[in-house]
Design a protein around this motif. Structure first.
Motif, PDB file in Angstrom:
ATOM      1  N   PRO A 153     -33.459 -35.974 -21.851  1.00  0.00           N
ATOM      2  CA  PRO A 153     -33.336 -35.496 -20.477  1.00  0.00           C
ATOM      3  C   PRO A 153     -34.187 -34.260 -20.181  1.00  0.00           C
ATOM      4  O   PRO A 153     -34.735 -34.131 -19.082  1.00  0.00           O
ATOM      5  N   LEU A 174     -27.441 -40.144 -21.417  1.00  0.00           N
ATOM      6  CA  LEU A 174     -28.843 -40.412 -21.124  1.00  0.00           C
ATOM      7  C   LEU A 174     -29.702 -40.208 -22.371  1.00  0.00           C
ATOM      8  O   LEU A 174     -30.739 -40.843 -22.533  1.00  0.00           O
ATOM      9  N   THR A 175     -29.243 -39.365 -23.280  1.00  0.00           N
ATOM     10  CA  THR A 175     -29.992 -39.107 -24.516  1.00  0.00           C
ATOM     11  C   THR A 175     -30.117 -40.350 -25.388  1.00  0.00           C
ATOM     12  O   THR A 175     -30.961 -40.389 -26.270  1.00  0.00           O
ATOM     13  N   VAL A 227     -31.297 -43.006 -24.346  1.00  0.00           N
ATOM     14  CA  VAL A 227     -32.468 -43.711 -23.813  1.00  0.00           C
ATOM     15  C   VAL A 227     -33.714 -42.834 -23.873  1.00  0.00           C
ATOM     16  O   VAL A 227     -34.791 -43.300 -24.222  1.00  0.00           O
ATOM     17  N   ILE A 276     -34.727 -47.928 -13.773  1.00  0.00           N
ATOM     18  CA  ILE A 276     -34.877 -46.673 -13.043  1.00  0.00           C
ATOM     19  C   ILE A 276     -36.364 -46.416 -12.842  1.00  0.00           C
ATOM     20  O   ILE A 276     -37.142 -46.459 -13.796  1.00  0.00           O
ATOM     21  N   TYR A 317     -31.692 -47.822 -18.091  1.00  0.00           N
ATOM     22  CA  TYR A 317     -30.512 -47.027 -18.427  1.00  0.00           C
ATOM     23  C   TYR A 317     -29.291 -47.698 -17.809  1.00  0.00           C
ATOM     24  O   TYR A 317     -29.287 -48.032 -16.621  1.00  0.00           O
ATOM     25  N   ASN A 318     -28.269 -47.928 -18.620  1.00  0.00           N
ATOM     26  CA  ASN A 318     -26.998 -48.505 -18.171  1.00  0.00           C
ATOM     27  C   ASN A 318     -27.209 -49.795 -17.372  1.00  0.00           C
ATOM     28  O   ASN A 318     -26.639 -49.974 -16.309  1.00  0.00           O
ATOM     29  N   VAL A 355     -30.541 -39.058 -11.910  1.00  0.00           N
ATOM     30  CA  VAL A 355     -30.380 -40.383 -12.518  1.00  0.00           C
ATOM     31  C   VAL A 355     -28.904 -40.670 -12.751  1.00  0.00           C
ATOM     32  O   VAL A 355     -28.398 -41.739 -12.377  1.00  0.00           O
ATOM     33  N   ILE A 356     -28.208 -39.737 -13.350  1.00  0.00           N
ATOM     34  CA  ILE A 356     -26.779 -39.930 -13.640  1.00  0.00           C
ATOM     35  C   ILE A 356     -25.986 -40.128 -12.344  1.00  0.00           C
ATOM     36  O   ILE A 356     -25.160 -41.042 -12.241  1.00  0.00           O
ATOM     37  N   SER A 383     -32.956 -35.652 -14.305  1.00  0.00           N
ATOM     38  CA  SER A 383     -31.945 -36.254 -15.181  1.00  0.00           C
ATOM     39  C   SER A 383     -30.565 -36.278 -14.515  1.00  0.00           C
ATOM     40  O   SER A 383     -29.844 -37.272 -14.622  1.00  0.00           O
ATOM     41  N   THR A 384     -30.205 -35.229 -13.799  1.00  0.00           N
ATOM     42  CA  THR A 384     -28.935 -35.206 -13.076  1.00  0.00           C
ATOM     43  C   THR A 384     -28.936 -36.245 -11.962  1.00  0.00           C
ATOM     44  O   THR A 384     -27.939 -36.949 -11.746  1.00  0.00           O
TER      45      THR A 384
END
Length: 86
Positions: A39, A33-34, A36, A69, A64-65, A15-16, A12-13
């Motif tokens: 995490p 992220l929550t 979508v 991904i 995401y955004n 991805v960000i 998750s980190t």
């Protein structure tokens, strides 16, 4: 863009961080992220097994955004910006 997930980095980190690099924005300015997916659930999918063996062969796709991904085996991300249509 391809992004290699670090040994001590959660999926998750990663991805960000990867999306913020593509978007040219600070990670904290991105949508949560929550919005979508969960995490913690994402990270759990790719954690090592309780016996220490790595999980292999897993793939996950999500949006995401405005990016598609792809998580490959919890080791790599592929980020593809979605094309906007007028």
């Amino acid at each position: 863009m391809e992004y290699e997930i670090g040994d001590n980095e959660s999926v998750s980190t990663a991805v960000i961080r990867a999306v913020s690099a593509i978007d040219g924005r600070k990670p904290e300015s991105l949508p949560l992220l929550t919005g979508v997916l969960n995490p913690d659930a994402l990270d759990t999918l790719f954690e090592t097994r309780p016996d220490g063996d790595p999980r292999t062969g897993g793939h996950l796709y999500f949006i995401y955004n405005q990016c598609r991904i792809t998580v490959d085996n919890g080791e790599y991300l592929t980020i593809q910006p979605l094309e906007s249509h007028p």
